[in-house]
Design an enzyme around this catalytic site. Structure first.
Site, short mmCIF file in Angstrom:
data_model
loop_
_atom_site.label_atom_id
_atom_site.label_comp_id
_atom_site.label_asym_id
_atom_site.label_seq_id
_atom_site.Cartn_x
_atom_site.Cartn_y
_atom_site.Cartn_z
CE LYS A 53 -1.42 4.10 2.61
NZ LYS A 53 -1.37 2.97 3.57
CE LYS A 104 -4.72 1.75 -0.62
NZ LYS A 104 -4.11 0.48 -0.21
CB SER A 111 -4.27 1.48 4.04
OG SER A 111 -3.45 1.08 2.97
CB SER A 159 -0.95 0.01 1.20
OG SER A 159 -2.04 -0.86 0.98
#
Length: 455
Positions: free
Chosen positions: A278, A93, A150, A90
């Site tokens: 993140k 992202k 997320s 993720s």
């Protein structure tokens, strides 16, 4: 007497030639061409004695790859297999986050625009906020669900809102990666999911999975920090309710937020100054984390990939950030709009003045071992071509560049930074009569200097 007679005849002949306009212009051009020669000077500064810095090996990191970057300079302070392309999960992202923020910044979309959820977005698995087909949510709420929780379904909904389809948005992601100079990055979707975990109807034609090196991940994070400095308005939020009716809030996967110091479950991981960025996890990627923290005006970006557990990605990140904050600091070599020591001006072509004062258009900073000041800083000046330095010149116009190089035996590599040299004041175009007599004067100065050398 014979030599003096020859000299007088030569001066007379040259004077006659000087009144020819073409010769006058040629002489002016010849004079100006001398000014474009690259110049190099050095600046001296005191430096405190310092020992050798700890090695990356001494940190005892348990990661597949890692990198530590100082955000304002892009200086790499630590690198372990940093160029190896790995599944980022993720963390990919972050590119979706960047593009959404950029589209808002450009006015192409608004934070309060309403997005209608598609069947594809609603069908996503993994982390999600359980969107249903036909649901309507604002760009900001979906962005928060993606950045904080997320949420894969929120990420796809935003991707489709911008790109029309997720795969068309992915094309934008890959184009932006090339623009950023991300050498290993390839995006297969907007979420970081394995292709096999995507809905079958919207999988890409290629079977190439999403990959990204730690170095490319840090570079992407740097662009978020630099281009969208308000990023932490969202990333530092500990939790929020996606819907007012939701029983439980969306909790930030980032345990290291400084604000978590008061949260029982997370206080052992809370890190001073940390406000993003993140997390990521899939079976293929392992546990990953891109973190960023700021202390005393220095912002660091760390990336760990392939750690063994959820706590470990934060434990390894702490080791890396501690290494950065304990051993380095940022020092300014020259400020923005500042005069350069040893360089007062650059030559001007066809202006009322022959030179104009110059200043830097931006500050130049370097990373140094903590407790020292930069020494061995040199600079090289490259004036712009004659066309760029031809009057009229407005204040602030770029007239050349200056490149600073900082060397320190304790640092892993040299630091090189180039900024523009801009006009400190305007220069008007000179009249033809002014330029004519200036050229005549300069010609006679050269002739008399030559004549003196003959005796």
């Amino acid at each position: 007497m014979v030599k003096q007679g020859i000299t007088v005849l030569m001066l007379a002949n040259m004077f006659c030639m000087a009144v020819v306009p073409t010769v006058t212009l040629a002489a002016a051009a010849a004079t100006d061409s001398k000014s474009t020669t690259t110049d190099s000077k050095s600046t001296a500064a005191a430096s405190n004695a310092t020992g050798k810095l700890p090695t990356a090996e001494s940190l005892g990191l348990d990661v597949k790859s890692a990198v530590l970057m100082e955000a304002s300079t892009g200086k790499i302070l630590l690198s372990i297999n940093a160029d190896e392309a790995l599944p980022p999960a993720s963390m990919s992202k972050m590119m979706t986050e960047y593009l959404v923020s950029d589209y808002v910044k450009q006015g192409k979309i608004k934070w309060d625009d309403v997005v209608t959820v598609s069947e594809n977005a609603a069908a996503q698995i993994g982390s999600r906020v359980f969107l249903a087909k036909g649901d309507k949510h604002t760009v900001l709420d979906l962005y928060k669900a993606m950045a904080i929780g997320s949420a894969n379904d929120a990420s796809v909904a935003l991707a489709e809102f911008i790109g029309g389809t997720e795969q068309d948005f992915v094309k934008i992601m890959n184009e932006k990666a090339k623009e950023f100079g991300m050498k290993t990055a390839h995006f297969a979707n907007s979420t970081g999911l394995d292709i096999a975990d995507m809905p079958a109807a919207t999988r890409p034609d290629s079977d190439q999975e999403t990959i990204m090196s730690a170095m490319d991940t840090a570079l992407l994070a740097q662009h978020i920090v630099d281009d969208h400095p308000d990023f932490n308005d969202v990333t530092k939020i500990q939790s929020f309710k996606f819907r007012p009716t939701d029983k439980d809030p969306v909790v930030n996967w980032n345990w290291m937020l400084e604000s978590n110091a008061s949260i029982t479950n997370f206080k052992a991981y809370a890190y001073k100054g940390l406000d993003g960025l993140k997390t990521g996890h899939t079976n293929a990627a392992g546990q990953c984390f891109t973190g960023t923290a700021e202390r005393n005006g220095m912002r660091l970006i760390s990336v760990v990939m392939g750690t063994t557990s959820e706590p470990e990605r934060f434990i390894q990140t702490k080791k890396i950030l501690d290494y950065g904050f304990d051993n380095f600091e940022v020092k300014q070599v020259v400020g923005a709009k500042a005069a350069v020591s040893g360089l007062a001006s650059l030559p001007v072509v066809k202006g009322t003045a022959k030179e104009v004062g110059v200043v830097t258009d931006a500050a130049v900073n370097v990373v140094v071992p903590k407790g020292t000041t930069p020494k061995n800083v040199t600079y090289t000046v490259a004036p712009a071509n004659e066309a760029a330095r031809t009057a009229p010149i407005e204040a602030g116009k770029a007239l050349g560049t200056i490149t600073y190089t900082y060397k320190d035996s304790n640092m892993p590599e040299d630091q090189v930074e180039t900024v523009n040299l801009i006009a400190a004041e305007p220069v008007e175009k000179g009249s033809w009569i002014r330029l004519f007599f200036r050229a005549i004067g300069e010609l006679f100065v050269d002739l008399f200097d030559s004549a003196k050398n003959m005796f």
